[in-house]
Design a protein around this motif. Structure first.
Motif, PDB file in Angstrom:
ATOM      1  N   ASN A  44       0.803  -1.218   0.000  1.00 43.00           N
ATOM      2  CA  ASN A  44       0.000   0.000   0.000  1.00 43.00           C
ATOM      3  C   ASN A  44       0.846   1.283   0.000  1.00 43.00           C
ATOM      4  O   ASN A  44       0.391   2.330   0.453  1.00 43.00           O
ATOM      5  CB  ASN A  44      -0.966  -0.013   1.198  1.00 43.00           C
ATOM      6  CG  ASN A  44      -2.017   1.072   1.077  1.00 43.00           C
ATOM      7  OD1 ASN A  44      -2.408   1.449  -0.036  1.00 43.00           O
ATOM      8  ND2 ASN A  44      -2.460   1.605   2.200  1.00 43.00           N
ATOM      9  N   THR A  45       2.072   1.212  -0.502  1.00 41.32           N
ATOM     10  CA  THR A  45       2.939   2.403  -0.560  1.00 41.32           C
ATOM     11  C   THR A  45       3.843   2.335  -1.785  1.00 41.32           C
ATOM     12  O   THR A  45       4.454   1.305  -2.045  1.00 41.32           O
ATOM     13  CB  THR A  45       3.860   2.482   0.686  1.00 41.32           C
ATOM     14  OG1 THR A  45       3.074   2.305   1.858  1.00 41.32           O
ATOM     15  CG2 THR A  45       4.575   3.815   0.764  1.00 41.32           C
ATOM     16  N   LEU A  46       3.908   3.468  -2.489  1.00 40.27           N
ATOM     17  CA  LEU A  46       4.841   3.597  -3.612  1.00 40.27           C
ATOM     18  C   LEU A  46       6.051   4.388  -3.110  1.00 40.27           C
ATOM     19  O   LEU A  46       5.905   5.517  -2.643  1.00 40.27           O
ATOM     20  CB  LEU A  46       4.153   4.352  -4.760  1.00 40.27           C
ATOM     21  CG  LEU A  46       5.022   4.722  -5.967  1.00 40.27           C
ATOM     22  CD1 LEU A  46       5.476   3.476  -6.725  1.00 40.27           C
ATOM     23  CD2 LEU A  46       4.253   5.647  -6.917  1.00 40.27           C
ATOM     24  N   ASP A  72       4.583  15.926  -8.193  1.00 44.02           N
ATOM     25  CA  ASP A  72       3.166  15.790  -8.537  1.00 44.02           C
ATOM     26  C   ASP A  72       2.926  14.582  -9.447  1.00 44.02           C
ATOM     27  O   ASP A  72       1.913  13.899  -9.335  1.00 44.02           O
ATOM     28  CB  ASP A  72       2.659  17.065  -9.224  1.00 44.02           C
ATOM     29  CG  ASP A  72       2.351  18.158  -8.202  1.00 44.02           C
ATOM     30  OD1 ASP A  72       2.645  17.942  -7.008  1.00 44.02           O
ATOM     31  OD2 ASP A  72       1.831  19.219  -8.598  1.00 44.02           O
ATOM     32  N   LEU A  73       3.874  14.345 -10.341  1.00 45.75           N
ATOM     33  CA  LEU A  73       3.749  13.190 -11.245  1.00 45.75           C
ATOM     34  C   LEU A  73       3.753  11.892 -10.422  1.00 45.75           C
ATOM     35  O   LEU A  73       2.939  10.990 -10.650  1.00 45.75           O
ATOM     36  CB  LEU A  73       4.916  13.199 -12.233  1.00 45.75           C
ATOM     37  CG  LEU A  73       4.846  12.244 -13.409  1.00 45.75           C
ATOM     38  CD1 LEU A  73       3.674  12.587 -14.315  1.00 45.75           C
ATOM     39  CD2 LEU A  73       6.145  12.298 -14.220  1.00 45.75           C
ATOM     40  N   ALA A  74       4.653  11.817  -9.463  1.00 50.04           N
ATOM     41  CA  ALA A  74       4.735  10.636  -8.600  1.00 50.04           C
ATOM     42  C   ALA A  74       3.448  10.481  -7.782  1.00 50.04           C
ATOM     43  O   ALA A  74       2.940   9.367  -7.606  1.00 50.04           O
ATOM     44  CB  ALA A  74       5.935  10.753  -7.672  1.00 50.04           C
ATOM     45  N   LYS A  75       2.903  11.621  -7.314  1.00 46.51           N
ATOM     46  CA  LYS A  75       1.657  11.566  -6.528  1.00 46.51           C
ATOM     47  C   LYS A  75       0.499  11.063  -7.382  1.00 46.51           C
ATOM     48  O   LYS A  75      -0.347  10.298  -6.919  1.00 46.51           O
ATOM     49  CB  LYS A  75       1.325  12.950  -5.959  1.00 46.51           C
ATOM     50  CG  LYS A  75       2.178  13.310  -4.747  1.00 46.51           C
ATOM     51  CD  LYS A  75       1.760  14.653  -4.179  1.00 46.51           C
ATOM     52  CE  LYS A  75       2.648  15.008  -2.988  1.00 46.51           C
ATOM     53  NZ  LYS A  75       2.519  16.421  -2.609  1.00 46.51           N
ATOM     54  N   LEU A  81      -2.606   4.146  -8.621  1.00 43.26           N
ATOM     55  CA  LEU A  81      -2.382   2.797  -8.079  1.00 43.26           C
ATOM     56  C   LEU A  81      -3.255   2.554  -6.849  1.00 43.26           C
ATOM     57  O   LEU A  81      -3.398   1.420  -6.394  1.00 43.26           O
ATOM     58  CB  LEU A  81      -0.904   2.623  -7.690  1.00 43.26           C
ATOM     59  CG  LEU A  81       0.093   2.480  -8.838  1.00 43.26           C
ATOM     60  CD1 LEU A  81       1.520   2.737  -8.340  1.00 43.26           C
ATOM     61  CD2 LEU A  81       0.012   1.094  -9.459  1.00 43.26           C
ATOM     62  N   GLY A  82      -3.772   3.658  -6.283  1.00 45.62           N
ATOM     63  CA  GLY A  82      -4.598   3.549  -5.074  1.00 45.62           C
ATOM     64  C   GLY A  82      -3.767   3.288  -3.834  1.00 45.62           C
ATOM     65  O   GLY A  82      -4.218   2.617  -2.901  1.00 45.62           O
ATOM     66  N   VAL A  83      -2.534   3.823  -3.811  1.00 45.19           N
ATOM     67  CA  VAL A  83      -1.661   3.593  -2.654  1.00 45.19           C
ATOM     68  C   VAL A  83      -1.090   4.915  -2.144  1.00 45.19           C
ATOM     69  O   VAL A  83      -1.204   5.947  -2.805  1.00 45.19           O
ATOM     70  CB  VAL A  83      -0.484   2.644  -3.020  1.00 45.19           C
ATOM     71  CG1 VAL A  83      -1.005   1.314  -3.534  1.00 45.19           C
ATOM     72  CG2 VAL A  83       0.453   3.290  -4.050  1.00 45.19           C
ATOM     73  N   ASP A 239       5.944  -5.905 -15.992  1.00 44.60           N
ATOM     74  CA  ASP A 239       4.592  -5.565 -15.520  1.00 44.60           C
ATOM     75  C   ASP A 239       4.520  -4.102 -15.075  1.00 44.60           C
ATOM     76  O   ASP A 239       3.601  -3.377 -15.437  1.00 44.60           O
ATOM     77  CB  ASP A 239       4.187  -6.474 -14.356  1.00 44.60           C
ATOM     78  CG  ASP A 239       3.841  -7.873 -14.849  1.00 44.60           C
ATOM     79  OD1 ASP A 239       3.073  -7.960 -15.822  1.00 44.60           O
ATOM     80  OD2 ASP A 239       4.344  -8.846 -14.276  1.00 44.60           O
ATOM     81  N   PHE A 240       5.527  -3.697 -14.291  1.00 44.42           N
ATOM     82  CA  PHE A 240       5.522  -2.326 -13.778  1.00 44.42           C
ATOM     83  C   PHE A 240       5.807  -1.328 -14.916  1.00 44.42           C
ATOM     84  O   PHE A 240       5.185  -0.270 -15.000  1.00 44.42           O
ATOM     85  CB  PHE A 240       6.559  -2.193 -12.656  1.00 44.42           C
ATOM     86  CG  PHE A 240       6.367  -0.989 -11.775  1.00 44.42           C
ATOM     87  CD1 PHE A 240       5.111  -0.428 -11.582  1.00 44.42           C
ATOM     88  CD2 PHE A 240       7.447  -0.413 -11.104  1.00 44.42           C
ATOM     89  CE1 PHE A 240       4.927   0.682 -10.760  1.00 44.42           C
ATOM     90  CE2 PHE A 240       7.285   0.705 -10.287  1.00 44.42           C
ATOM     91  CZ  PHE A 240       6.030   1.246 -10.114  1.00 44.42           C
ATOM     92  N   LEU A 241       6.733  -1.697 -15.782  1.00 47.89           N
ATOM     93  CA  LEU A 241       7.073  -0.830 -16.915  1.00 47.89           C
ATOM     94  C   LEU A 241       5.830  -0.586 -17.784  1.00 47.89           C
ATOM     95  O   LEU A 241       5.535   0.544 -18.167  1.00 47.89           O
ATOM     96  CB  LEU A 241       8.179  -1.470 -17.753  1.00 47.89           C
ATOM     97  CG  LEU A 241       8.770  -0.594 -18.847  1.00 47.89           C
ATOM     98  CD1 LEU A 241       9.462   0.630 -18.252  1.00 47.89           C
ATOM     99  CD2 LEU A 241       9.763  -1.366 -19.702  1.00 47.89           C
ATOM    100  N   ASN A 242       5.113  -1.652 -18.044  1.00 47.30           N
ATOM    101  CA  ASN A 242       3.897  -1.561 -18.849  1.00 47.30           C
ATOM    102  C   ASN A 242       2.866  -0.661 -18.161  1.00 47.30           C
ATOM    103  O   ASN A 242       2.273   0.222 -18.788  1.00 47.30           O
ATOM    104  CB  ASN A 242       3.341  -2.978 -19.047  1.00 47.30           C
ATOM    105  CG  ASN A 242       2.192  -3.019 -20.006  1.00 47.30           C
ATOM    106  OD1 ASN A 242       2.226  -2.375 -21.049  1.00 47.30           O
ATOM    107  ND2 ASN A 242       1.155  -3.767 -19.658  1.00 47.30           N
ATOM    108  N   TRP A 243       2.700  -0.862 -16.854  1.00 46.19           N
ATOM    109  CA  TRP A 243       1.720  -0.054 -16.113  1.00 46.19           C
ATOM    110  C   TRP A 243       2.096   1.429 -16.195  1.00 46.19           C
ATOM    111  O   TRP A 243       1.248   2.285 -16.462  1.00 46.19           O
ATOM    112  CB  TRP A 243       1.613  -0.508 -14.642  1.00 46.19           C
ATOM    113  CG  TRP A 243       0.483   0.186 -13.960  1.00 46.19           C
ATOM    114  CD1 TRP A 243      -0.813  -0.229 -13.886  1.00 46.19           C
ATOM    115  CD2 TRP A 243       0.529   1.488 -13.332  1.00 46.19           C
ATOM    116  NE1 TRP A 243      -1.577   0.721 -13.245  1.00 46.19           N
ATOM    117  CE2 TRP A 243      -0.789   1.777 -12.894  1.00 46.19           C
ATOM    118  CE3 TRP A 243       1.539   2.420 -13.099  1.00 46.19           C
ATOM    119  CZ2 TRP A 243      -1.108   2.963 -12.233  1.00 46.19           C
ATOM    120  CZ3 TRP A 243       1.220   3.611 -12.452  1.00 46.19           C
ATOM    121  CH2 TRP A 243      -0.091   3.876 -12.020  1.00 46.19           C
TER     122      TRP A 243
END
Ligand code: ARG
Length: 268
Positions: A44-46, A72-75, A81-83, A239-243
């Motif tokens: 639950n955290t990026l 802001d982009l990271a936020k 992602l809902g985290v 998977d993450f790269l694609n997302w």
């Protein structure tokens, strides 16, 4: 006898080798399990790494909180992602090692994707395109008006350690002496005080240092390299790269990206 031997060999294969091989094979499910995408959602955290000293991409407000385009982009990514988000501020040259060591999930730090860096980490599509420019010292280099003049004996170029300005300086200006500093502000000070002829760095930073030192500096603002900024993640995590690429594509199409541009680059 030969027939029996063959049957034995086949039996060994079926009973011993096949199960052993299937143990070694990695399933697509296991690949997804190990992906930062899955890890981030589970915990639950990026966790984002950046060096919060690169206006207007990452810097601090009056209370010392990180703000800027990248922040802001990271936020936005965390929101999608809902985290929750955790920002780890660290030295620029420590970002890639931190990513490889699993201390952060990704880097957003005005980082240029280069073929050399892409050997060790994976980059998304670019989210910003710019180039290297030069801050020129009025005291030491009053006659310099174009970038090629910096490639001469006796010229001193200040660069930030490990940044692309550092990585290209020796190749593009082989006749000049390159001096490396950890801090961007130290590089600018070298030029302001006349100890260096030029500071080679990304365009928006050079523009800002010039605006803050109008009496002592000039700026060559026609970029002489191509610097596409991208998000970096661990190599092999498709998977993450694609997302992240889908995320960038989506915010560019639905206007959220343009909102950020307006917020941070409008009056530059
Ligand atoms: N674009 C340059 C590079 O990738 C400089 C980035 C500096 N970023 C920072 N947060 N200090 O090397």
């Amino acid at each position: 006898m030969a027939g029996r031997f063959k049957i034995c060999l086949i039996a060994v294969c079926i009973c011993v080798l096949l199960p052993a091989l299937s143990c070694l094979a990695v399933t697509t499910f296991e690949i997804y399990e190990a992906s930062a995408l899955n890890q981030v959602i589970k915990r639950n955290t990026l966790i984002v790494g950046m060096e919060v000293k690169f206006f207007p991409f990452e810097y601090t407000d009056a209370d010392g909180r990180p703000i800027g385009f990248d922040v802001d982009l990271a936020k936005l990514a965390a929101q999608e992602l809902g985290v929750r988000i955790e920002i780890k501020d660290m030295e620029f040259s420590g970002l890639i090692p931190a990513l490889q060591g699993g201390k952060i999930d990704m880097i957003i730090s005005g980082m240029t994707r280069t073929p050399a860096r892409a050997k060790t980490v994976a980059f998304t599509q670019p989210y910003f395109e710019t180039g290297l420019c030069a801050l020129i010292s009025n005291k030491r280099a009053p006659e310099v008006s174009e970038i090629g003049q910096l490639n001469a004996e006796g010229r001193i170029l200040a660069v930030k350690l490990g940044a692309t300005g550092d990585l290209v300086a020796a190749r593009l200006f082989p006749k000049a002496e390159v001096k490396r500093f950890k801090e961007e502000t130290a590089c600018a000070l070298e030029v302001v005080s006349g100890r260096a002829d030029a500071f080679i760095y990304d365009k928006l930073s050079i523009e800002r240092h010039h605006a803050q030192n109008l009496q002592t500096t000039r700026a060559i603002l026609r970029p002489f390299t191509y610097e596409p900024y991208a998000i970096a993640i661990k190599s092999g995590d498709f998977d993450f790269l694609n997302w992240l690429n889908i995320f960038l594509e989506t915010i560019k199409a639905d206007g959220r990206y343009q909102e950020l541009q307006k917020k941070y680059f409008n009056d530059l």
